[in-house]
Design an enzyme around this catalytic site. Structure first.
Site, PDB file in Angstrom:
ATOM      1  N   ALA A  69       4.362   6.199  -0.280  1.00  0.00           N
ATOM      2  CA  ALA A  69       4.548   4.807   0.136  1.00  0.00           C
ATOM      3  C   ALA A  69       5.569   4.725   1.267  1.00  0.00           C
ATOM      4  CB  ALA A  69       5.012   3.957  -1.046  1.00  0.00           C
ATOM      5  N   ASP A  70       5.458   3.663   2.027  1.00  0.00           N
ATOM      6  CA  ASP A  70       6.457   3.364   3.046  1.00  0.00           C
ATOM      7  C   ASP A  70       6.590   1.853   3.137  1.00  0.00           C
ATOM      8  OD1 ASP A  70       8.347   4.229   5.031  1.00  0.00           O
ATOM      9  OD2 ASP A  70       7.000   3.405   6.539  1.00  0.00           O
ATOM     10  N   THR A  71       7.799   1.407   3.382  1.00  0.00           N
ATOM     11  CA  THR A  71       8.084  -0.023   3.512  1.00  0.00           C
ATOM     12  C   THR A  71       8.980  -0.222   4.721  1.00  0.00           C
ATOM     13  OG1 THR A  71       7.916  -0.360   1.125  1.00  0.00           O
ATOM     14  CG2 THR A  71       9.127  -2.034   2.376  1.00  0.00           C
TER      15      THR A  71
END
Length: 189
Positions: A69-71
């Site tokens: 994941a990346d935010t």
């Protein structure tokens, strides 16, 4: 077995919140936006690269699947990554104060034969912040390692004037979307 390709204690905490106890795979993926790359494309690419790097490390384990994941915080076309230092964090908060920004969170789930992704885009408005409030927040150190220089689940919650979207996505892992991916892969809690 499900593995989380992340060093983020928040992502681990969020997965545990929905009853998932993943193995941890530490990956080192460069988080550098390519020239001309749209913010959402950047976040999706980095999340995929994290999941892919994690899968390479656990491929020998039968049934292994990896979540990456990346935010990122985005204002206009500017991607606010993790601040380099306290001055950078203060600058980010000053730019975000009194304005609505997007928080883009991308999640990829991969195994040896499949891959799926989900993207959550939230709108967050920070209240107007005087320099003294920014300085006091930065002094707590809570900004360290946080995209945009703030943690919605921490003291910065007092700065959130409006949120439309995924609270957990702003934290770093949109749980509704993640749960749907896990279900599609038949990963049981």
């Amino acid at each position: 077995m499900i593995h989380l390709a992340s060093k983020s204690p928040r992502r681990l905490e969020l997965l545990r919140q929905i009853g998932v106890e993943p193995g941890i795979v530490e990956v080192d993926v460069a988080e550098v936006r390519l020239h001309g790359e749209a913010p959402e494309d950047y976040v999706v690419r980095v999340a995929r690269e994290k999941a892919g790097a994690g899968l390479l490390k656990v491929m020998a384990s039968p049934g292994a699947c990896v979540l990456g994941a990346d935010t990122e915080v985005v204002l206009d076309d500017r991607v606010f990554g993790k601040p380099a230092d306290a001055a950078d964090a203060a600058s980010m908060l000053a730019a975000l104060a009194g304005r609505t920004h997007r928080v883009i969170s991308a999640v990829w789930l991969l195994d040896a034969g499949r891959e799926q992704r989900a993207v959550a885009v939230s709108q967050v408005r920070l209240c107007a912040l005087p320099a003294t409030a920014i300085a006091a927040y930065v002094a707590t150190g809570e900004w360290q390692g946080k995209a945009g220089g703030y943690a919605i689940q921490g003291r910065a919650a007092a700065f959130i004037e409006h949120l439309s979207g995924s609270y957990s996505g702003v934290m770093g892992l949109p749980l509704c979307e993640t749960a749907a991916l896990l279900s599609a892969f038949e990963v049981r809690a």
